[in-house]
Design a protein around this motif. Structure first.
Motif, PDB file in Angstrom:
ATOM      1  N   GLY A 402      58.318  41.286 -25.047  1.00 30.44           N
ATOM      2  CA  GLY A 402      59.298  41.907 -24.543  1.00 30.44           C
ATOM      3  C   GLY A 402      60.532  42.730 -25.835  1.00 30.44           C
ATOM      4  O   GLY A 402      60.949  44.405 -25.702  1.00 30.44           O
ATOM      5  N   VAL A 403      61.060  41.967 -25.297  1.00 29.65           N
ATOM      6  CA  VAL A 403      62.333  42.062 -26.995  1.00 29.65           C
ATOM      7  C   VAL A 403      61.888  41.787 -28.608  1.00 29.65           C
ATOM      8  O   VAL A 403      62.974  41.926 -29.330  1.00 29.65           O
ATOM      9  CB  VAL A 403      63.805  40.734 -26.591  1.00 29.65           C
ATOM     10  N   ALA A 434      56.305  38.763 -13.814  1.00 29.21           N
ATOM     11  CA  ALA A 434      56.863  39.184 -15.182  1.00 29.21           C
ATOM     12  C   ALA A 434      56.649  38.574 -16.885  1.00 29.21           C
ATOM     13  O   ALA A 434      57.166  39.425 -17.490  1.00 29.21           O
ATOM     14  CB  ALA A 434      58.353  38.684 -14.898  1.00 29.21           C
ATOM     15  N   HIS A 435      55.707  37.543 -16.864  1.00 34.57           N
ATOM     16  CA  HIS A 435      55.420  37.310 -18.203  1.00 34.57           C
ATOM     17  C   HIS A 435      54.419  37.419 -18.706  1.00 34.57           C
ATOM     18  O   HIS A 435      53.535  37.027 -19.904  1.00 34.57           O
ATOM     19  CB  HIS A 435      55.477  35.407 -18.131  1.00 34.57           C
ATOM     20  N   ARG A 436      53.803  38.247 -18.106  1.00 33.07           N
ATOM     21  CA  ARG A 436      52.069  38.678 -18.669  1.00 33.07           C
ATOM     22  C   ARG A 436      52.249  39.828 -19.782  1.00 33.07           C
ATOM     23  O   ARG A 436      53.983  40.438 -19.782  1.00 33.07           O
ATOM     24  CB  ARG A 436      51.612  39.436 -17.407  1.00 33.07           C
ATOM     25  N   ARG A 440      46.100  44.314 -25.846  1.00 31.66           N
ATOM     26  CA  ARG A 440      46.657  44.364 -27.419  1.00 31.66           C
ATOM     27  C   ARG A 440      47.867  43.317 -27.535  1.00 31.66           C
ATOM     28  O   ARG A 440      47.692  42.965 -29.164  1.00 31.66           O
ATOM     29  CB  ARG A 440      47.176  45.733 -27.922  1.00 31.66           C
ATOM     30  N   SER A 441      49.157  42.985 -27.025  1.00 31.35           N
ATOM     31  CA  SER A 441      49.613  42.907 -27.577  1.00 31.35           C
ATOM     32  C   SER A 441      49.426  41.094 -27.944  1.00 31.35           C
ATOM     33  O   SER A 441      49.286  40.323 -28.281  1.00 31.35           O
ATOM     34  CB  SER A 441      50.840  42.496 -27.064  1.00 31.35           C
ATOM     35  N   ALA A 442      48.698  40.219 -26.834  1.00 29.24           N
ATOM     36  CA  ALA A 442      48.288  39.553 -26.549  1.00 29.24           C
ATOM     37  C   ALA A 442      47.358  38.919 -27.585  1.00 29.24           C
ATOM     38  O   ALA A 442      47.111  38.302 -29.058  1.00 29.24           O
ATOM     39  CB  ALA A 442      47.461  39.035 -25.059  1.00 29.24           C
ATOM     40  N   PHE A 443      46.561  39.544 -27.995  1.00 26.87           N
ATOM     41  CA  PHE A 443      45.646  39.393 -29.596  1.00 26.87           C
ATOM     42  C   PHE A 443      45.870  39.804 -30.384  1.00 26.87           C
ATOM     43  O   PHE A 443      45.742  39.104 -30.985  1.00 26.87           O
ATOM     44  CB  PHE A 443      43.762  41.092 -29.158  1.00 26.87           C
ATOM     45  N   ALA A 444      47.154  40.233 -30.485  1.00 24.06           N
ATOM     46  CA  ALA A 444      47.842  40.490 -32.046  1.00 24.06           C
ATOM     47  C   ALA A 444      48.146  39.304 -32.581  1.00 24.06           C
ATOM     48  O   ALA A 444      48.657  39.461 -33.226  1.00 24.06           O
ATOM     49  CB  ALA A 444      49.065  41.758 -31.878  1.00 24.06           C
TER      50      ALA A 444
END
Length: 518
Positions: A402-403, A434-436, A440-444
């Protein structure tokens, strides 16, 4: 190389949302778009409506160990010391009397009585054979008396126990003897087994983490020579984990001097280096690399023009590694360190200040989402070792992404199995909401992020001109937004035991070469 047109599919190509076909020529994607506009090709493959995505990259693997487990003694299902011994006794009957019984995956944290068998127990059930059984973390192992006697150096090293449960440097000494008992033919067979399994799972490339105490130079260079589409297998990019050995890493063909360069151990073996003690004993674990050593190692990497990195799990180890990298930045300049994209493997106990340091130094976090699935949450091994609060704050993938921290996902196989879609689901379903991560982001992170971590920024996408490295999937749970549905629509079913069926690979293509076809 003849051209191949893949048509009639559903392509995950966000820049070409209407694409249902792609043309492969000379190892690259020469065209993609709607079926109706497809050019002619030498060969046409009908995808039958299947999903096409970039192939996965597993960013942290031990191929030989993985192959040995796939073809040998898997102890992950052992629910007690007795079940472990029964499995060893049965497997030992298949081995020569002077052979090595090698197994992996036992996890005493899941047993009612968390006491593993002794060397004497292994002697009894294995008929006096050498026995080497790595714990799930691969940072400790059970050894029989015969194996301990064959590794006399281990008795003088930290972590030795005549019970047969060896840790730290004693484990490395025993492991060296155990791995030295494997013939070249056995090693190559194990490596091929691991790479073929990866191909069957839609994995087009792997990052091998070798080094002293983990593998040896022959194992490392043998794997690099064996792999690649020219041999009908996925690609392998190697990391050599030896302190102040950037020159050797380059000579061995590694992409970086890092990976399993141990700044500490693991949580399962109580050898990770922590700021606060483990619950139930073990103190604060062990430190193997100081901040000054980390700084000097990174300076050595820059002197030889290669990436660097460290294995760091505990918060104290991570603090020292980050201090070392910051020290290198004071010498080299921040921009030089940022451009190198140095890596930290695992990064499990990271606080906000450390995450900020990852961002400032532009570090890649090579993480394993399955760690949270198998050991996170309020009741599993992390909670036993750390307490519930620290357990729930571990592996903060979502917060890091996220950051802007670059993530590269992997399995650390055989610590956890090769299972890319399972890893993506674990990142999406972290025990701590909070850490999920978004799908799309996980696949990337398991595709493009892993490529970016080794400076191959154009890879991991379906786009004109990109390498033709992709996988074709059957998606039994359907597709939403271009990617498979991985989690149940029922919130009560989400988590480690989610019943949603995962995609199955039908074909894996690496630089235009089919390395797996169902």
């Amino acid at each position: 190389m003849e051209s191949t047109l893949y048509t009639g599919g559903a392509l995950y190509a966000p820049a070409e949302p209407k694409a249902t076909a792609l043309l492969v020529q000379d190892g690259r994607i020469a065209w993609l778009g709607p079926d109706a506009d497809a050019p002619k090709a030498d060969v046409t493959v009908d995808l039958g409506g299947a999903l096409v995505t970039p192939a996965f990259v597993d960013a942290h693997v031990h191929a030989t160990d993985t192959g040995l487990v796939l073809g040998g003694l898997d102890l992950s299902a052992a629910a007690s010391a007795g079940e472990l011994l029964d499995a060893v006794a049965l497997y030992a009957t298949t081995q020569p009397s002077d052979g090595l019984v090698m197994g992996h995956g036992w996890d005493e944290s899941k047993w009612p009585a968390q006491v593993p068998p002794t060397a004497a127990d292994l002697d009894r059930v294995a008929g006096g054979r050498r026995v080497y059984l790595t714990q799930a973390s691969v940072h400790s192992a059970l050894a029989s008396t015969a194996l301990l006697q064959a590794a006399p150096r281990a008795t003088q090293e930290p972590g030795f126990s005549d019970t047969g449960w060896v840790r730290e440097e004693a484990h490395h000494a025993v492991r060296e003897v155990a791995l030295g008992s494997i013939s070249t033919a056995q090693r190559e067979h194990a490596q091929r087994t691991a790479l073929r399994r990866a191909a069957q799972l839609g994995i087009g490339a792997l990052h091998e983490c070798g080094g002293p105490g983990t593998s040896n130079e022959a194992d490392f260079t043998g794997l690099l020579a064996l792999a690649g589409p020219e041999h009908g297998l996925p690609e392998v990019y190697g990391w050599w984990g030896e302190l102040m050995a950037a020159a050797k890493a380059k000579e061995l063909g590694a992409v970086g001097a890092g990976g399993d360069l141990y700044a500490d151990g693991a949580l399962g073996s109580r050898t990770a280096y922590l700021r606060e003690p483990f619950l139930g004993g073990g103190g604060c674990g062990f430190s193997y690399v100081s901040a000054d050593q980390a700084r000097d190692h990174i300076l050595d990497c820059h002197a030889h023009g290669t990436q660097g990195g460290f294995h760091a799990i505990g918060d104290a180890a991570l603090h020292d590694v980050l201090e070392g990298l910051a020290g290198a930045a004071k010498v080299l300049g921040l921009d030089a360190v940022r451009q190198a994209r140095h890596r930290v493997e695992h990064a499990e106990l990271v606080d906000k200040a450390m995450i900020a340091a990852f961002v400032e130094l532009n570090l890649t976090a090579s993480m394993q989402p399955a760690f949270d699935r198998l050991w996170g949450g309020p009741r599993q091994m992390y909670a036993q070792r750390l307490g519930v609060t620290r357990s729930m704050e571990s592996n903060p993938m979502g917060a890091m992404h996220g950051v802007g921290v670059l993530l590269a996902f992997g399995s650390d196989s055989p610590v956890t199995p090769l299972d890319p879609w399972g890893s993506v689901r674990a990142a999406v379903s972290h025990f701590n909401p909070a850490h999920r991560m978004a799908l799309r982001s996980a696949f990337a992170s398991h595709t493009k992020g892993a490529w970016r971590s080794i400076h191959r920024d154009s890879e991991g996408v379906l786009a004109k001109g990109a390498p033709a490295t992709f996988a074709v999937w059957q998606t039994p749970a359907g597709v939403t937004g271009g990617l498979p549905n991985l989690v149940s629509t029922n919130p009560e079913e989400r988590g480690p035991d989610d019943p949603t069926p995962l995609p199955r690979a039908l074909r894996t293509v690496v630089r235009g070469v089919t390395v797996f076809k169902e």
